[in-house]
Each structure stands twice: as C-alpha cells, then as structure tokens.
Design a protein around this motif. Structure first.
Motif, PDB file in Angstrom:
ATOM      1  N   GLY A 204       0.809  -1.214   0.000  1.00 54.03           N
ATOM      2  CA  GLY A 204       0.000   0.000   0.000  1.00 54.03           C
ATOM      3  C   GLY A 204       0.839   1.259   0.000  1.00 54.03           C
ATOM      4  O   GLY A 204       1.933   1.305   0.574  1.00 54.03           O
ATOM      5  N   ILE A 205       0.328   2.280  -0.676  1.00 57.34           N
ATOM      6  CA  ILE A 205       0.834   3.642  -0.564  1.00 57.34           C
ATOM      7  C   ILE A 205      -0.237   4.438   0.155  1.00 57.34           C
ATOM      8  O   ILE A 205      -1.400   4.452  -0.284  1.00 57.34           O
ATOM      9  CB  ILE A 205       1.131   4.262  -1.940  1.00 57.34           C
ATOM     10  CG1 ILE A 205       2.159   3.433  -2.706  1.00 57.34           C
ATOM     11  CG2 ILE A 205       1.621   5.708  -1.792  1.00 57.34           C
ATOM     12  CD1 ILE A 205       2.408   3.945  -4.128  1.00 57.34           C
ATOM     13  N   ILE A 206       0.134   5.097   1.247  1.00 57.36           N
ATOM     14  CA  ILE A 206      -0.853   5.767   2.093  1.00 57.36           C
ATOM     15  C   ILE A 206      -0.455   7.234   2.261  1.00 57.36           C
ATOM     16  O   ILE A 206       0.359   7.565   3.121  1.00 57.36           O
ATOM     17  CB  ILE A 206      -0.961   5.100   3.488  1.00 57.36           C
ATOM     18  CG1 ILE A 206      -0.904   3.577   3.388  1.00 57.36           C
ATOM     19  CG2 ILE A 206      -2.219   5.585   4.203  1.00 57.36           C
ATOM     20  CD1 ILE A 206      -2.051   2.930   2.666  1.00 57.36           C
ATOM     21  N   PRO A 207      -1.013   8.150   1.460  1.00 56.36           N
ATOM     22  CA  PRO A 207      -0.780   9.579   1.687  1.00 56.36           C
ATOM     23  C   PRO A 207      -1.821  10.160   2.648  1.00 56.36           C
ATOM     24  O   PRO A 207      -2.999   9.789   2.595  1.00 56.36           O
ATOM     25  CB  PRO A 207      -0.918  10.181   0.282  1.00 56.36           C
ATOM     26  CG  PRO A 207      -1.821   9.253  -0.456  1.00 56.36           C
ATOM     27  CD  PRO A 207      -1.708   7.902   0.190  1.00 56.36           C
ATOM     28  N   PHE A 208      -1.374  11.064   3.513  1.00 59.04           N
ATOM     29  CA  PHE A 208      -2.269  11.716   4.468  1.00 59.04           C
ATOM     30  C   PHE A 208      -1.547  12.928   5.031  1.00 59.04           C
ATOM     31  O   PHE A 208      -0.374  13.170   4.723  1.00 59.04           O
ATOM     32  CB  PHE A 208      -2.674  10.749   5.588  1.00 59.04           C
ATOM     33  CG  PHE A 208      -1.526  10.227   6.421  1.00 59.04           C
ATOM     34  CD1 PHE A 208      -1.308  10.699   7.705  1.00 59.04           C
ATOM     35  CD2 PHE A 208      -0.671   9.244   5.937  1.00 59.04           C
ATOM     36  CE1 PHE A 208      -0.267  10.220   8.492  1.00 59.04           C
ATOM     37  CE2 PHE A 208       0.371   8.757   6.704  1.00 59.04           C
ATOM     38  CZ  PHE A 208       0.576   9.244   7.981  1.00 59.04           C
TER      39      PHE A 208
END
Length: 245
Positions: free
Chosen positions: A58-62
């Motif tokens: 997963g790539i998780i931007p926040f």
C-alpha cells in the motif's frame, strides 16, 4: 478519547500511551502482490500476512495535525505536516500489523527527529497537498541527498457515502491495523496504536508518478489499485517495545 475497543483484534497495552496524532485526508491505495516479491524485503522474524493467499502493498498519503506528547505539549514546529507511507502487512505472535518500507515526511525537522529517535526509514520530502473540485492531489519529491529516488503524484476523490468495514472483509483487513513492526540492530520492535474504526469511503483516482515503490526494488502489478478514503481519525501511539531479541 473514548476508548472503544471491541473492533480491535487484540487488547490495548497496559502501559500508558505516549502521543497523539490526527490523520487527515487519508487515501489507502493498495495492490495485491505475490508473496515471493516481498519476502526477502521483510525481516525474516515477521510472517507476511495474506488475504485469500495474496500479500498486499500500500501507498498511504495523508496529513498529520495535532501531533502532541501526552499531557505535555505539541511537538515544536512539527505538529502538522503531510506524510506518505509505503507498507505491507505482517503478523507476529498473533498480532497483525504493518511493516513500513518507507515513510516520507513533508517536514525536515520531523523527518530528522523520527529517523534519529526511531529505527523507522523516514525521509524528508517536499510534499504538496491541493484540493480542487472535490479532488485531492498529493505530490511528493524526496529531498534527502543520500536516499534512493522517491517521487509520487496522484489525484484522488471519494465516490461513496461513509461506511465501516465488516469483519472478515478485505476493507477491514487492509485498514484496521493496530501496530507496526520495525527492526533495530537485529532486534524486533512493536509499536502499538489505537484509533476508532475507520469511517471509509470508496475512492477513485489516477497515479501520475510513483517511484516510491520501485525504489524498494518492488514492481507493482499492472492493474488498478483498490482505493479507500477516510477524512479523519485520531490516533494514540505507544512507545516502541522489543518483542524479540
């Protein structure tokens, strides 16, 4: 924070939590991946978690706000910044969690502090977050001179009403994780985390650039990712504890 815990797969730690963060405009961007493609990139002490026989990456931007040490203060000049994580899913001692390949923070001081105080693979990146016509764009470029290439740009938007994942579903498996694992000097550590169950939305979007994953010598499958969005969640974070010598 009201401690609702019946959604957790294992109990809260007995010791006190250390800090809080609020995670905002979170996109969960996931692909299934062959177990063998990441086995040699994850510490051998950890079991790679799978769903229906497939590992996931997963790539998780926040972006983080309200970064505070318990009952003390906000972290000076670092209480709000964007971040992008690349992660997979692992288990140890019947506690499913996350293993991070990289964490890009959009604040120099925060990235240096995190890399100095923890064994996590943090990098300083220039990360821009823009919102327009209901869509959110994350654009990131790694600034550390001695790091491998790492760029990301994608535009995403939610496309459903909010819902909470049902037990046993892929939605729950990908998003409801309450610890992460890391290695330091050949010793395994766990960091426990607690938050309310995610209020998710289905999402869609387009990735224009991604070398965050390829910089780890991992190839993503040529298919559209599974996308979720969550507007906000407040997290409690415990200190790292050694779980295996």
């Amino acid at each position: 924070m009201k401690m609702q815990t019946n959604h957790r797969p294992f109990p809260l730690p007995i010791r006190p939590w250390m800090m809080t963060q609020t995670w905002n405009d979170v996109f969960f961007i996931h692909w299934p991946i062959d177990f063998d493609d990441i086995r040699d990139k994850v510490p051998k002490q950890l079991y790679i978690d799978t769903f229906d026989g497939r590992a996931w990456i997963g790539i998780i931007p926040f972006h983080i706000t309200d970064f505070k040490v318990r009952d003390v203060f906000s972290i000076p000049l670092t209480n709000a910044f964007p971040e992008i994580n690349v992660r997979t899913y692992v288990t140890y001692d019947n506690k499913p969690g996350v293993y991070f390949f990289s964490l890009d923070a959009g604040h120099w001081m925060a990235s240096v502090a995190a890399r100095t105080l923890t064994p996590l693979p943090y990098y300083f990146s220039k990360i821009d977050l823009t919102k327009q016509n209901g869509a959110i764009t994350y654009k990131s470029s790694r600034q550390d001179k001695n790091s491998s290439n790492g760029e990301f740009e994608g535009t995403f938007s939610s496309i459903s009403s909010t819902y909470k994942s049902e037990k046993g579903t892929l939605d729950e498996w990908l998003t409801e994780r309450y610890c992460f694992y890391t290695m330091n000097r050949n010793k395994l550590y766990r960091c426990d985390i607690h938050h309310e169950k995610w209020e998710l939305q289905k999402a869609e979007g387009e990735i224009l650039t991604d070398t965050l994953v390829s910089s780890q010598r991992i190839s993503l499958p040529d298919k559209k990712p599974v996308l979720h969005y969550a507007s906000r969640n407040k997290a409690l974070i415990w200190p790292l504890v050694r779980v295996r010598k």
